[in-house]
Design an enzyme around this catalytic site. Structure first.
Site, PDB file in Angstrom:
ATOM      1  N   ASP A 139       1.453 -11.434  -0.937  1.00  0.00           N
ATOM      2  CA  ASP A 139       1.063 -10.776   0.310  1.00  0.00           C
ATOM      3  C   ASP A 139       2.294 -10.034   0.842  1.00  0.00           C
ATOM      4  OD1 ASP A 139      -1.039 -12.536  -0.252  1.00  0.00           O
ATOM      5  OD2 ASP A 139      -1.375 -13.074   1.847  1.00  0.00           O
ATOM      6  N   LYS A 179      -4.945  -7.011   4.433  1.00  0.00           N
ATOM      7  CA  LYS A 179      -4.837  -8.212   5.273  1.00  0.00           C
ATOM      8  C   LYS A 179      -4.401  -7.799   6.672  1.00  0.00           C
ATOM      9  CE  LYS A 179      -1.903 -12.396   5.448  1.00  0.00           C
ATOM     10  NZ  LYS A 179      -0.944 -13.227   4.675  1.00  0.00           N
ATOM     11  N   LYS A 227      -8.683  -9.754   4.110  1.00  0.00           N
ATOM     12  CA  LYS A 227      -8.169 -11.054   4.554  1.00  0.00           C
ATOM     13  C   LYS A 227      -7.741 -11.002   6.017  1.00  0.00           C
ATOM     14  CE  LYS A 227      -4.412 -14.388   3.689  1.00  0.00           C
ATOM     15  NZ  LYS A 227      -3.315 -14.785   2.758  1.00  0.00           N
TER      16      LYS A 227
END
Length: 259
Positions: free
Chosen positions: A102, A167, A201
């Site tokens: 990430d 995300k 996400k």
């Protein structure tokens, strides 16, 4: 099964159970891995700092849950615009054995009008991840971008540069995932026609079973009920797990964590 129970079971299996605190220790990461194996199923992943990947891998294997994936973070949480550093951190994370990375998008550069550096940074990290069969999630920090146009632009740039997931947040700023930002980001996935290959996400601020139900409902509305599987949807959270387990008849809903 009630609607809340059904959505809670879905959400649990989509969780990236997270600890990203300055005082993290091997013991805390081991405990997190134990928590990821629940009486009603496993979380999709654990999300930890890179240096803890080896102990997490050992723990997950020893407890018989090698399928729980290990996610980590790079360029985190600052989202600086130094491509070389972000790439070096991403390569190091891969070398530690991460299944997923990430990376924080250089959101301040975008706010200042620089679209190119974000594209180049994500593209470089994607190339490193793709070579190692590692998933790349890009954190755009919606709570700092604030404006819909910027959230949309950061999402588009990340997807064009190869993101496997977009995300919302690091969980380290005042405003993290919100239903509004989630909808904008998933609409970009829809509008670009990439829902088969790009996931979403929300992270930070998804704390209750009811929160998770609300976020999943947006995905179901936009893409149908079958889309939000672990390849297309994750929740970045820690305190959420206790609430989901309580909704499913396990535990008291209390959690020591705030992510």
């Amino acid at each position: 099964m009630t609607d809340l129970k059904a959505s809670s079971l879905r959400a649990l299996k989509l969780m990236d159970l997270t600890t990203l605190n300055d005082d993290d220790t091997n013991e805390k990461v081991i405990a997190l891995c134990h928590q990821a194996k629940t009486p009603v199923g496993n979380t999709a992943a654990v999300c930890i700092y890179p240096r803890f990947i080896p102990i997490a891998r050992k723990t997950l294997n020893e407890q018989g849950t090698p399928d729980i994936r290990i996610a980590t973070v790079t360029n985190f949480p600052h989202g600086n615009d130094d491509i070389d550093i972000a790439l070096a951190e991403t390569r190091a994370a891969i070398a530690y054995g991460a299944d997923e990375v990430d990376v924080v998008f250089p959101y301040r550069a975008l706010i200042a009008g620089n679209e190119q550096v974000g594209f180049e940074l994500v593209k470089a990290c994607k190339e490193a991840c793709a070579a190692a069969n590692v998933l790349l999630k890009v954190i755009i920090e919606t709570g700092e971008l604030k404006e819909e146009a910027l959230i949309r632009k950061a999402s588009e740039i990340s997807i064009k540069a190869g993101a496997d997931f977009i995300k919302t947040s690091t969980g380290k700023v005042p405003v993290n995932a919100t239903p509004e930002s989630a909808r904008i980001m998933m609409e970009v996935i829809r509008d670009m026609g990439v829902e088969k290959t790009v996931g979403f996400k929300p992270a930070g601020g998804v704390r209750s079973a009811e929160d998770a139900q609300q976020f999943l409902a947006i995905a179901d509305e936009l893409f149908g009920a079958d889309w939000a599987d672990s390849r297309h949807y994750r929740f970045g959270a820690s305190s959420l797990l206790a609430s989901l387990l309580k909704a499913l008849g396990h535990g008291d809903g209390k959690s020591a964590s705030s992510y």
